[in-house]
Scaffold this motif. Structure first.
Motif, PDB file in Angstrom:
ATOM      1  N   VAL A  29       0.845  -1.211   0.000  1.00  0.00           N
ATOM      2  CA  VAL A  29       0.000   0.000   0.000  1.00  0.00           C
ATOM      3  C   VAL A  29       0.871   1.248   0.000  1.00  0.00           C
ATOM      4  O   VAL A  29       0.625   2.195  -0.747  1.00  0.00           O
ATOM      5  CB  VAL A  29      -0.953  -0.005   1.214  1.00  0.00           C
ATOM      6  CG1 VAL A  29      -1.716   1.305   1.312  1.00  0.00           C
ATOM      7  CG2 VAL A  29      -1.923  -1.169   1.127  1.00  0.00           C
ATOM      8  N   ILE A  30       1.916   1.231   0.813  1.00  0.00           N
ATOM      9  CA  ILE A  30       2.817   2.374   0.894  1.00  0.00           C
ATOM     10  C   ILE A  30       3.602   2.514  -0.408  1.00  0.00           C
ATOM     11  O   ILE A  30       3.764   3.615  -0.932  1.00  0.00           O
ATOM     12  CB  ILE A  30       3.784   2.226   2.098  1.00  0.00           C
ATOM     13  CG1 ILE A  30       3.002   2.077   3.411  1.00  0.00           C
ATOM     14  CG2 ILE A  30       4.751   3.390   2.162  1.00  0.00           C
ATOM     15  CD1 ILE A  30       2.128   3.256   3.777  1.00  0.00           C
ATOM     16  N   GLU A  31       4.074   1.394  -0.948  1.00  0.00           N
ATOM     17  CA  GLU A  31       4.849   1.439  -2.190  1.00  0.00           C
ATOM     18  C   GLU A  31       4.040   1.989  -3.364  1.00  0.00           C
ATOM     19  O   GLU A  31       4.566   2.681  -4.216  1.00  0.00           O
ATOM     20  CB  GLU A  31       5.381   0.049  -2.544  1.00  0.00           C
ATOM     21  CG  GLU A  31       6.558  -0.363  -1.700  1.00  0.00           C
ATOM     22  CD  GLU A  31       7.189  -1.636  -2.206  1.00  0.00           C
ATOM     23  OE1 GLU A  31       6.821  -2.125  -3.292  1.00  0.00           O
ATOM     24  OE2 GLU A  31       8.066  -2.156  -1.500  1.00  0.00           O
ATOM     25  N   GLU A  32       2.755   1.665  -3.407  1.00  0.00           N
ATOM     26  CA  GLU A  32       1.902   2.155  -4.491  1.00  0.00           C
ATOM     27  C   GLU A  32       1.236   3.487  -4.153  1.00  0.00           C
ATOM     28  O   GLU A  32       0.434   3.985  -4.929  1.00  0.00           O
ATOM     29  CB  GLU A  32       0.836   1.118  -4.835  1.00  0.00           C
ATOM     30  CG  GLU A  32       1.413  -0.116  -5.470  1.00  0.00           C
ATOM     31  CD  GLU A  32       0.352  -0.969  -6.123  1.00  0.00           C
ATOM     32  OE1 GLU A  32      -0.771  -0.472  -6.364  1.00  0.00           O
ATOM     33  OE2 GLU A  32       0.644  -2.132  -6.406  1.00  0.00           O
ATOM     34  N   GLN A  33       1.533   4.011  -2.987  1.00  0.00           N
ATOM     35  CA  GLN A  33       0.983   5.285  -2.508  1.00  0.00           C
ATOM     36  C   GLN A  33      -0.549   5.272  -2.503  1.00  0.00           C
ATOM     37  O   GLN A  33      -1.193   6.256  -2.833  1.00  0.00           O
ATOM     38  CB  GLN A  33       1.525   6.450  -3.330  1.00  0.00           C
ATOM     39  CG  GLN A  33       3.027   6.557  -3.243  1.00  0.00           C
ATOM     40  CD  GLN A  33       3.602   7.640  -4.130  1.00  0.00           C
ATOM     41  OE1 GLN A  33       2.910   8.224  -4.959  1.00  0.00           O
ATOM     42  NE2 GLN A  33       4.878   7.912  -3.951  1.00  0.00           N
ATOM     43  N   LEU A  34      -1.111   4.151  -2.113  1.00  0.00           N
ATOM     44  CA  LEU A  34      -2.567   4.023  -2.054  1.00  0.00           C
ATOM     45  C   LEU A  34      -3.163   4.642  -0.800  1.00  0.00           C
ATOM     46  O   LEU A  34      -4.358   4.909  -0.761  1.00  0.00           O
ATOM     47  CB  LEU A  34      -2.975   2.549  -2.120  1.00  0.00           C
ATOM     48  CG  LEU A  34      -3.049   1.934  -3.497  1.00  0.00           C
ATOM     49  CD1 LEU A  34      -3.474   0.484  -3.395  1.00  0.00           C
ATOM     50  CD2 LEU A  34      -3.998   2.684  -4.388  1.00  0.00           C
ATOM     51  N   HIS A  35      -2.341   4.851   0.221  1.00  0.00           N
ATOM     52  CA  HIS A  35      -2.880   5.421   1.458  1.00  0.00           C
ATOM     53  C   HIS A  35      -3.409   6.828   1.233  1.00  0.00           C
ATOM     54  O   HIS A  35      -4.194   7.337   2.030  1.00  0.00           O
ATOM     55  CB  HIS A  35      -1.826   5.392   2.574  1.00  0.00           C
ATOM     56  CG  HIS A  35      -0.552   6.100   2.230  1.00  0.00           C
ATOM     57  ND1 HIS A  35       0.385   5.548   1.382  1.00  0.00           N
ATOM     58  CD2 HIS A  35      -0.077   7.306   2.594  1.00  0.00           C
ATOM     59  CE1 HIS A  35       1.387   6.396   1.236  1.00  0.00           C
ATOM     60  NE2 HIS A  35       1.129   7.469   1.965  1.00  0.00           N
ATOM     61  N   GLN A  36      -3.034   7.464   0.127  1.00  0.00           N
ATOM     62  CA  GLN A  36      -3.511   8.813  -0.195  1.00  0.00           C
ATOM     63  C   GLN A  36      -4.614   8.789  -1.251  1.00  0.00           C
ATOM     64  O   GLN A  36      -5.185   9.817  -1.578  1.00  0.00           O
ATOM     65  CB  GLN A  36      -2.352   9.672  -0.695  1.00  0.00           C
ATOM     66  CG  GLN A  36      -1.256   9.842   0.333  1.00  0.00           C
ATOM     67  CD  GLN A  36      -0.009  10.485  -0.266  1.00  0.00           C
ATOM     68  OE1 GLN A  36       0.083  10.673  -1.467  1.00  0.00           O
ATOM     69  NE2 GLN A  36       0.947  10.797   0.594  1.00  0.00           N
ATOM     70  N   ALA A  37      -4.916   7.631  -1.808  1.00  0.00           N
ATOM     71  CA  ALA A  37      -5.903   7.509  -2.883  1.00  0.00           C
ATOM     72  C   ALA A  37      -7.325   7.517  -2.318  1.00  0.00           C
ATOM     73  O   ALA A  37      -7.535   7.342  -1.113  1.00  0.00           O
ATOM     74  CB  ALA A  37      -5.663   6.224  -3.665  1.00  0.00           C
ATOM     75  N   VAL A  38      -8.292   7.698  -3.209  1.00  0.00           N
ATOM     76  CA  VAL A  38      -9.698   7.666  -2.795  1.00  0.00           C
ATOM     77  C   VAL A  38     -10.080   6.235  -2.407  1.00  0.00           C
ATOM     78  O   VAL A  38      -9.448   5.270  -2.834  1.00  0.00           O
ATOM     79  CB  VAL A  38     -10.633   8.191  -3.910  1.00  0.00           C
ATOM     80  CG1 VAL A  38     -10.367   9.652  -4.181  1.00  0.00           C
ATOM     81  CG2 VAL A  38     -10.484   7.376  -5.164  1.00  0.00           C
ATOM     82  N   LEU A  39     -11.129   6.112  -1.612  1.00  0.00           N
ATOM     83  CA  LEU A  39     -11.540   4.822  -1.063  1.00  0.00           C
ATOM     84  C   LEU A  39     -11.842   3.795  -2.157  1.00  0.00           C
ATOM     85  O   LEU A  39     -11.450   2.626  -2.048  1.00  0.00           O
ATOM     86  CB  LEU A  39     -12.766   4.996  -0.166  1.00  0.00           C
ATOM     87  CG  LEU A  39     -13.285   3.741   0.514  1.00  0.00           C
ATOM     88  CD1 LEU A  39     -12.237   3.166   1.456  1.00  0.00           C
ATOM     89  CD2 LEU A  39     -14.565   4.043   1.267  1.00  0.00           C
TER      90      LEU A  39
END
Length: 103
Positions: A29-39
């Motif tokens: 999740v961190i590597e793909e920067q998904l923690h900042q993406a929309v739900l």
């Protein structure tokens, strides 16, 4: 209907677990920067990751498991899907044998 509902719930839980496990230092999740993406993006990507780890998956992504938690969840998910598949085949086989006997 119950089997379909159970399958959908299982996929939802597995996707949610994949996100939770991957949302750590060095996780996917961190590597793909998904923690900042929309739900919606987080959810669909988590389901994609979860389903790509299941043995009969035809998804073409190469999933690298970076953290021990990701590896353990992959092992547990694989064992659960193998058990579920075996139970499904057993139920279908027994049902077909019962139908054949009643003829």
């Amino acid at each position: 209907l119950a089997v379909i509902l159970a399958s959908l719930v299982s996929v939802h839980v597995l996707g949610s677990l994949w996100f939770a496990v991957g949302d750590t230092e060095g996780g996917w999740v961190i590597e793909e920067q998904l923690h900042q993406a929309v739900l919606g993006r987080q959810y669909t990507r988590s389901l994609e990751w979860a389903l790509s780890k299941l043995p009969p998956s035809s998804l073409r992504i190469v999933v690298e498991l970076n953290t021990p938690a990701e590896r353990w969840l992959g092992i547990i998910a694989t064992c659960c899907i193998l058990l579920s598949s075996s139970l499904f085949v057993s139920v279908v086989t027994n049902t077909m044998a019962d139908v054949n006997r009643k003829r």
